[in-house]
Every structure is written in C-alpha cells, then in structure tokens.
Design a protein around this motif. Structure first.
Motif, PDB file in Angstrom:
ATOM      1  N   ILE A  23      12.888  -3.669  -8.217  1.00  0.00           N
ATOM      2  CA  ILE A  23      11.850  -2.658  -7.972  1.00  0.00           C
ATOM      3  C   ILE A  23      10.911  -2.563  -9.170  1.00  0.00           C
ATOM      4  O   ILE A  23       9.678  -2.566  -9.026  1.00  0.00           O
ATOM      5  CB  ILE A  23      12.488  -1.285  -7.679  1.00  0.00           C
ATOM      6  N   GLU A  24      11.503  -2.499 -10.366  1.00  0.00           N
ATOM      7  CA  GLU A  24      10.707  -2.393 -11.589  1.00  0.00           C
ATOM      8  C   GLU A  24       9.793  -3.611 -11.758  1.00  0.00           C
ATOM      9  O   GLU A  24       8.628  -3.489 -12.150  1.00  0.00           O
ATOM     10  CB  GLU A  24      11.638  -2.283 -12.795  1.00  0.00           C
ATOM     11  N   THR A  25      10.298  -4.772 -11.420  1.00  0.00           N
ATOM     12  CA  THR A  25       9.509  -6.001 -11.555  1.00  0.00           C
ATOM     13  C   THR A  25       8.300  -5.977 -10.621  1.00  0.00           C
ATOM     14  O   THR A  25       7.173  -6.283 -11.032  1.00  0.00           O
ATOM     15  CB  THR A  25      10.379  -7.236 -11.258  1.00  0.00           C
ATOM     16  N   LEU A  26       8.512  -5.602  -9.361  1.00  0.00           N
ATOM     17  CA  LEU A  26       7.404  -5.566  -8.407  1.00  0.00           C
ATOM     18  C   LEU A  26       6.379  -4.499  -8.784  1.00  0.00           C
ATOM     19  O   LEU A  26       5.185  -4.640  -8.500  1.00  0.00           O
ATOM     20  CB  LEU A  26       7.927  -5.317  -6.989  1.00  0.00           C
ATOM     21  N   GLU A  27       6.830  -3.439  -9.422  1.00  0.00           N
ATOM     22  CA  GLU A  27       5.902  -2.388  -9.858  1.00  0.00           C
ATOM     23  C   GLU A  27       5.003  -2.857 -11.001  1.00  0.00           C
ATOM     24  O   GLU A  27       3.859  -2.414 -11.124  1.00  0.00           O
ATOM     25  CB  GLU A  27       6.692  -1.155 -10.299  1.00  0.00           C
ATOM     26  N   LYS A  28       5.515  -3.783 -11.827  1.00  0.00           N
ATOM     27  CA  LYS A  28       4.798  -4.147 -13.046  1.00  0.00           C
ATOM     28  C   LYS A  28       3.974  -5.422 -12.950  1.00  0.00           C
ATOM     29  O   LYS A  28       3.064  -5.629 -13.768  1.00  0.00           O
ATOM     30  CB  LYS A  28       5.799  -4.260 -14.205  1.00  0.00           C
ATOM     31  N   VAL A  29       4.301  -6.310 -12.005  1.00  0.00           N
ATOM     32  CA  VAL A  29       3.528  -7.561 -11.929  1.00  0.00           C
ATOM     33  C   VAL A  29       2.100  -7.281 -11.464  1.00  0.00           C
ATOM     34  O   VAL A  29       1.806  -6.226 -10.900  1.00  0.00           O
ATOM     35  CB  VAL A  29       4.195  -8.582 -10.971  1.00  0.00           C
ATOM     36  N   ASP A  30       1.214  -8.252 -11.684  1.00  0.00           N
ATOM     37  CA  ASP A  30      -0.177  -8.098 -11.264  1.00  0.00           C
ATOM     38  C   ASP A  30      -0.350  -8.338  -9.768  1.00  0.00           C
ATOM     39  O   ASP A  30      -1.186  -7.703  -9.127  1.00  0.00           O
ATOM     40  CB  ASP A  30      -1.080  -9.058 -12.055  1.00  0.00           C
ATOM     41  N   PHE A  31       0.415  -9.277  -9.221  1.00  0.00           N
ATOM     42  CA  PHE A  31       0.329  -9.527  -7.780  1.00  0.00           C
ATOM     43  C   PHE A  31       1.625 -10.154  -7.283  1.00  0.00           C
ATOM     44  O   PHE A  31       2.446 -10.634  -8.074  1.00  0.00           O
ATOM     45  CB  PHE A  31      -0.881 -10.403  -7.441  1.00  0.00           C
ATOM     46  N   ILE A  32       1.798 -10.159  -5.957  1.00  0.00           N
ATOM     47  CA  ILE A  32       3.014 -10.657  -5.324  1.00  0.00           C
ATOM     48  C   ILE A  32       2.659 -11.772  -4.347  1.00  0.00           C
ATOM     49  O   ILE A  32       1.739 -11.626  -3.534  1.00  0.00           O
ATOM     50  CB  ILE A  32       3.740  -9.529  -4.556  1.00  0.00           C
ATOM     51  N   ALA A  33       3.380 -12.884  -4.432  1.00  0.00           N
ATOM     52  CA  ALA A  33       3.254 -13.962  -3.457  1.00  0.00           C
ATOM     53  C   ALA A  33       4.335 -13.747  -2.406  1.00  0.00           C
ATOM     54  O   ALA A  33       5.528 -13.783  -2.722  1.00  0.00           O
ATOM     55  CB  ALA A  33       3.424 -15.324  -4.128  1.00  0.00           C
ATOM     56  N   ALA A  34       3.932 -13.482  -1.165  1.00  0.00           N
ATOM     57  CA  ALA A  34       4.869 -13.087  -0.113  1.00  0.00           C
ATOM     58  C   ALA A  34       4.861 -14.078   1.037  1.00  0.00           C
ATOM     59  O   ALA A  34       3.790 -14.534   1.464  1.00  0.00           O
ATOM     60  CB  ALA A  34       4.530 -11.696   0.400  1.00  0.00           C
ATOM     61  N   GLU A  35       6.054 -14.379   1.563  1.00  0.00           N
ATOM     62  CA  GLU A  35       6.152 -15.275   2.720  1.00  0.00           C
ATOM     63  C   GLU A  35       5.400 -14.697   3.916  1.00  0.00           C
ATOM     64  O   GLU A  35       4.675 -15.403   4.600  1.00  0.00           O
ATOM     65  CB  GLU A  35       7.628 -15.494   3.075  1.00  0.00           C
ATOM     66  N   ASP A  36       5.598 -13.416   4.177  1.00  0.00           N
ATOM     67  CA  ASP A  36       4.875 -12.713   5.243  1.00  0.00           C
ATOM     68  C   ASP A  36       4.482 -11.358   4.671  1.00  0.00           C
ATOM     69  O   ASP A  36       5.347 -10.504   4.442  1.00  0.00           O
ATOM     70  CB  ASP A  36       5.754 -12.551   6.476  1.00  0.00           C
ATOM     71  N   THR A  37       3.202 -11.165   4.425  1.00  0.00           N
ATOM     72  CA  THR A  37       2.748  -9.930   3.772  1.00  0.00           C
ATOM     73  C   THR A  37       3.085  -8.689   4.600  1.00  0.00           C
ATOM     74  O   THR A  37       3.297  -7.608   4.043  1.00  0.00           O
ATOM     75  CB  THR A  37       1.229  -9.982   3.518  1.00  0.00           C
ATOM     76  N   ARG A  38       3.168  -8.845   5.921  1.00  0.00           N
ATOM     77  CA  ARG A  38       3.503  -7.688   6.780  1.00  0.00           C
ATOM     78  C   ARG A  38       4.938  -7.236   6.544  1.00  0.00           C
ATOM     79  O   ARG A  38       5.231  -6.039   6.495  1.00  0.00           O
ATOM     80  CB  ARG A  38       3.294  -8.048   8.246  1.00  0.00           C
ATOM     81  N   VAL A  39       5.838  -8.193   6.395  1.00  0.00           N
ATOM     82  CA  VAL A  39       7.250  -7.862   6.137  1.00  0.00           C
ATOM     83  C   VAL A  39       7.394  -7.250   4.750  1.00  0.00           C
ATOM     84  O   VAL A  39       8.080  -6.237   4.563  1.00  0.00           O
ATOM     85  CB  VAL A  39       8.130  -9.120   6.264  1.00  0.00           C
ATOM     86  N   THR A  40       6.753  -7.869   3.767  1.00  0.00           N
ATOM     87  CA  THR A  40       6.861  -7.368   2.387  1.00  0.00           C
ATOM     88  C   THR A  40       6.228  -5.987   2.254  1.00  0.00           C
ATOM     89  O   THR A  40       6.703  -5.152   1.467  1.00  0.00           O
ATOM     90  CB  THR A  40       6.206  -8.361   1.415  1.00  0.00           C
ATOM     91  N   LEU A  41       5.167  -5.714   3.019  1.00  0.00           N
ATOM     92  CA  LEU A  41       4.527  -4.398   2.968  1.00  0.00           C
ATOM     93  C   LEU A  41       5.517  -3.288   3.339  1.00  0.00           C
ATOM     94  O   LEU A  41       5.502  -2.209   2.742  1.00  0.00           O
ATOM     95  CB  LEU A  41       3.313  -4.360   3.893  1.00  0.00           C
ATOM     96  N   LYS A  42       6.364  -3.554   4.315  1.00  0.00           N
ATOM     97  CA  LYS A  42       7.375  -2.553   4.704  1.00  0.00           C
ATOM     98  C   LYS A  42       8.317  -2.269   3.538  1.00  0.00           C
ATOM     99  O   LYS A  42       8.700  -1.119   3.301  1.00  0.00           O
ATOM    100  CB  LYS A  42       8.169  -3.052   5.913  1.00  0.00           C
ATOM    101  N   LEU A  43       8.704  -3.321   2.817  1.00  0.00           N
ATOM    102  CA  LEU A  43       9.583  -3.152   1.654  1.00  0.00           C
ATOM    103  C   LEU A  43       8.876  -2.351   0.564  1.00  0.00           C
ATOM    104  O   LEU A  43       9.447  -1.408  -0.008  1.00  0.00           O
ATOM    105  CB  LEU A  43       9.998  -4.530   1.126  1.00  0.00           C
ATOM    106  N   LEU A  44       7.627  -2.705   0.292  1.00  0.00           N
ATOM    107  CA  LEU A  44       6.870  -1.998  -0.749  1.00  0.00           C
ATOM    108  C   LEU A  44       6.668  -0.531  -0.380  1.00  0.00           C
ATOM    109  O   LEU A  44       6.811   0.364  -1.235  1.00  0.00           O
ATOM    110  CB  LEU A  44       5.511  -2.681  -0.961  1.00  0.00           C
ATOM    111  N   ASN A  45       6.348  -0.278   0.880  1.00  0.00           N
ATOM    112  CA  ASN A  45       6.145   1.105   1.324  1.00  0.00           C
ATOM    113  C   ASN A  45       7.421   1.922   1.183  1.00  0.00           C
ATOM    114  O   ASN A  45       7.377   3.110   0.813  1.00  0.00           O
ATOM    115  CB  ASN A  45       5.665   1.132   2.770  1.00  0.00           C
ATOM    116  N   HIS A  46       8.554   1.310   1.482  1.00  0.00           N
ATOM    117  CA  HIS A  46       9.838   2.024   1.392  1.00  0.00           C
ATOM    118  C   HIS A  46      10.096   2.501  -0.040  1.00  0.00           C
ATOM    119  O   HIS A  46      10.654   3.593  -0.239  1.00  0.00           O
ATOM    120  CB  HIS A  46      10.963   1.112   1.854  1.00  0.00           C
TER     121      HIS A  46
END
Length: 274
Positions: A23-46
């Motif tokens: 969680i801390e890593t995703l909060e601090k990086v500049d951007f995320i490379a995601a296999e499916d941005t729709r799936v990852t968005l649900k994780l980020l929103n949670h």
C-alpha cells in the motif's frame, strides 16, 4: 524514492492480503503500470489511493515497456501490478524486467500472494521439489510436446487452468498421467476456497463433463520412484494405449508412449492393439 521499478504483488482474492508495504509503495510511486486499469482501480479505491495508471498487458508490452523505462530513466518511479498475484509469474512483467536490466534500472520486489505456492502448500503432495508449468498451450502440437516432456517428471507439477478449459486438461492428464495423485485447488483465499484431493482418472470421471467454477491450480503428483510404481499387466498397457488412440494418437505413437510408462516393449503393445 529512488527512480526504480517496483514489482508489487496484489491479492489473489481476499483484499486483506494486501500488505502495508505494498500500500505504501503504491501511494508513493509516480505512476502504476497495470495489466487492467479497471481492475487495479478497484484495488486503489478500496485503499483510498489516487495515482496515475498506464496499461501494460500482453499485446502492448513491448511498446509500453519502452515508455515506462524511459520515464523511470527521466527520474520517475513506477510500480507494476497485475490483476491478481505476482507480476511476471504467468502474468505480464517478465519483459519489463529484462528491459530494465538492459537500461540499468534497479528493480525492487514487494512480495505478495502467489497462487501456485499457496496451492502447493495445501495440496497434500510433496513440496520439497516441484516444477511450475504455468498454463498449457491451446496449440495441439505445443501442448502435446509439453505433456510428453513431463511423463517421467518425478517432481510435483503445478499448472494454472481456466475453468472453461478444465475438461480438456483433465482428459489429457488421465491419458498422459494415468492414476496419478492430483489436487485441484480452486478459489484460493475466496469464499468458496476448496481443495479436491483425488487422482487423474477419478478427476476426469467426476469433472470431465461438468467442470468446475473459479480460478484453478492443478497440483499433479510426479512419477513414482521405481519401488513405488504400480505393476502393470499387458492388458493394462493396451487399455492405456487405446485411451490415447481415442484422443487422436496414432497406434504406433500410443504404443511407444505407453511402453515408456509400463515397461512393456512397444511392439508387444502394438501387436495387441492390432
């Protein structure tokens, strides 16, 4: 944070398996490379994370890899994630790691859940030595070559399989690995998690027609040592060869394959088939 690529494992079902470090890593990086941005968005929103995402999947990985690595070389930090589990393990990411290596970009792993390791742990089969085989090819020639190469494998073998392809795989297992121990591990960490400990023959009998739902890991027992091997009769060998013939093999090829499994001569089996 350094200008690096972070390889971040994500939950394979239960979101509570996402680590505080991830969680801390995703909060601090500049951007995320995601296999499916729709799936990852649900994780980020949670987890209340707002971050720029770029898609990175099988069909755009070469071009996007260049874009991602160039951004990192220009001072940004990136995290690669897949829909579930560890990137690079039967998921996109392997090529990106190689591109980073070529350009001298450091990579740091943030460990997370991995389906095959979790399935192996609860399979009830030997865990000391194993081989991860990923997904079987849908190409008939490649699939046949892959399965044939594993007939004499003594280590526990792990495969990923999609539910709609399970029937064909169980049929192949019954043909190429008759009466081997098999654990079907499905829906790991989810509500309907289940471990079915069976054999290849019984699994095909029970689920060859009906199939099973959910994400599936197949844990297949290796070839027994000679002192543990079953004693086959010539009649057994002929029946096993007939199964391969029913699956499209030529009699000569079936005789050769079953001869390597049972100890009978190829000509003996072929003669009985005729």
């Amino acid at each position: 944070m350094m200008s690096v690529l972070y390889v971040v494992g994500t939950p394979i079902g239960n979101l509570n398996d996402f680590s505080p470090r991830a969680i801390e890593t995703l909060e601090k990086v500049d951007f995320i490379a995601a296999e499916d941005t729709r799936v990852t968005l649900k994780l980020l929103n949670h987890f209340g994370i707002k971050k720029e995402m770029v898609s990175y999947f099988e069909h755009n990985k070469l071009q996007r890899g260049e874009i991602i690595t160039n951004r990192i070389l220009n001072g940004e930090t990136c995290a690669i994630v897949t829909d579930a589990g560890m990137p690079c393990i039967s998921d996109p990411g392997e090529l990106l790691i190689m591109q980073c290596e070529e350009k001298g970009i450091p990579t740091i792993v943030i460990p997370g859940p991995t389906a095959f390791a979790s399935a192996l742990a609860i399979s009830g089969l030997p865990t000391g030595r194993f081989t991860f085989e990923g997904f079987l090819s849908v190409n008939k020639k490649s699939r046949k070559e892959h399965l044939e190469s594993l007939i004499n494998e003594e280590r526990t073998m792990l495969f990923y399989e999609a539910p709609h392809k399970l029937s064909n795989t169980l049929k192949d297992f019954a043909n190429y690995f008759p009466n081997r121990k098999l654990s079907i591990v499905r829906e790991i960490t989810k509500i309907h998690e289940e471990v079915i400990r069976t054999t290849t023959d019984k699994a095909y009998e029970d689920y060859g027609e009906t199939g099973l739902k959910g994400e599936i890991v197949l844990v297949l027992g290796g070839k027994p040592h000679k002192e543990e091997e079953e004693t086959y009769t010539l009649s057994d060998a002929v029946e096993m060869a007939k199964k391969l013939i029913e699956n499209g093999e030529k009699a000569t090829t079936a005789s050769k394959e079953i001869a390597s499994l049972t100890g009978f001569k190829k000509n003996e089996i072929y003669k009985e088939l005729l």
